[in-house]
Design a protein around this motif. Structure first.
Motif, PDB file in Angstrom:
ATOM      1  N   ASP A 111      -4.373   7.947   5.093  1.00 29.99           N
ATOM      2  CA  ASP A 111      -4.892   7.432   3.943  1.00 29.99           C
ATOM      3  C   ASP A 111      -4.716   5.795   3.965  1.00 29.99           C
ATOM      4  O   ASP A 111      -5.388   5.160   3.292  1.00 29.99           O
ATOM      5  N   SER A 112      -3.979   5.392   4.913  1.00 28.81           N
ATOM      6  CA  SER A 112      -3.718   4.012   5.040  1.00 28.81           C
ATOM      7  C   SER A 112      -4.373   3.332   6.154  1.00 28.81           C
ATOM      8  O   SER A 112      -4.906   2.100   6.074  1.00 28.81           O
ATOM      9  N   THR A 168       1.309   9.402   5.937  1.00 24.91           N
ATOM     10  CA  THR A 168       0.443   8.430   5.213  1.00 24.91           C
ATOM     11  C   THR A 168      -0.532   7.691   5.988  1.00 24.91           C
ATOM     12  O   THR A 168      -1.442   7.043   5.405  1.00 24.91           O
TER      13      THR A 168
END
Length: 290
Positions: free
Chosen positions: A151-152, A148
């Protein structure tokens, strides 16, 4: 008497409007006038051009180095062939572990494989398969922990850069391993860094072009992985008879150079503005990529 709903056209029109209302009655006028996010991005960066193609090609080239580290153990961890020195007490069908040390020898120099270099010819399958297993366990752990971040927090470009850098530096240190345990730990770290390279390269390369070209651009990465898979045996053949450490140097040093190139040459993905957790604003991201 004929049915009035089938004979009166005005009545038919009235009932048809009631029974099958037009989609325009329920459509949102705002949705009809606001462009989509993809359309906005394409209007800023264009649909497809040579600059975008070269950027996508450069990003997809990470798959070549990914394939090198994935299959390198096929050559570095292979059990070399051997032959007997004294055929009166030895033959090639005997178990090498039951023969005297002076009755046989390797066909190639002992440094061509970790098996002969560290005397693992009589070790069990657990010991000889530990480095390769450690690599794929690292891929699993890295995929779970790093999935993740693109995306983060880090973004596609930074995640690709970090993954390639960790994989290449650990591969470089692997060339200086002194035993099977250090070698296995470094292979684990290499797999950990390698875990997100394929997905980041695929997503970043396709997001740099318009929607109409994403399918064609996405295929480039798979061609690059095949190129890496096919070029590794050629590199191993050129270095046949040399130390297994040389093969790690041949595959790690170009990857480090590649990391420097993508850090200064590749643009960030314009789609990062869709992520609410990413610190960059969408308009600032667009200003970066154009």
């Amino acid at each position: 008497m004929a049915d009035s709903t089938t004979t009166d056209p005005l009545l038919c029109s009235e009932y048809s409007d009631l029974l099958a209302p037009s989609s325009q009655q329920y459509s949102n006028p705002i949705d009809q006038h606001l462009p989509s996010l993809d359309s906005t991005i394409e209007s800023c960066i264009g649909d497809f051009g040579w600059t975008q193609f070269l950027q996508a090609l450069l990003v997809s080239f990470a798959w070549v180095f990914d394939a090198h580290q994935t299959f390198i153990s096929v050559f570095t961890d292979a059990k070399p062939s051997w032959h007997c020195n004294n055929y009166s007490s030895c033959n090639s069908i005997n178990n090498i572990c039951g023969l005297p040390k002076d009755s046989w020898t390797w066909d190639f120099p002992k440094h061509t494989s970790i098996i002969s270099d560290w005397g693992l010819e009589c070790a069990g399958s657990f010991m000889t398969g530990l480095p390769e297993s450690s690599f794929f366990v690292g891929c699993l752990v890295g995929g779970l922990l790093l999935a993740t971040l693109a995306d983060s927090t880090l973004g596609r470009k930074n995640m690709l850069f970090l993954g390639c850098l960790v994989m290449s530096i650990s591969a470089l240190f692997t060339a200086f391993s002194t035993n099977i345990w250090i070698y296995s730990v470094l292979r684990f770290v290499s797999g950990f860094g390698r875990a997100t390279i394929g997905t980041c390269a695929l997503v970043l390369s396709t997001e740099l072009v318009g929607r109409r070209w994403r399918g064609q651009v996405g295929v480039i990465g798979f061609f690059c992985f095949t190129l890496g898979f096919l070029s590794l045996p050629a590199i191993a053949y050129i270095n046949r008879g040399s130390s297994w450490r040389i093969l790690y140097l041949w595959t790690s040093v170009p990857t480090i150079i590649y990391c420097i190139v993508i850090h200064y040459s590749v643009r960030e993905s314009p789609m990062l503005g869709k992520s609410g957790n990413f610190p960059l604003k969408f308009d600032h991201t667009i200003s970066i990529v154009i």
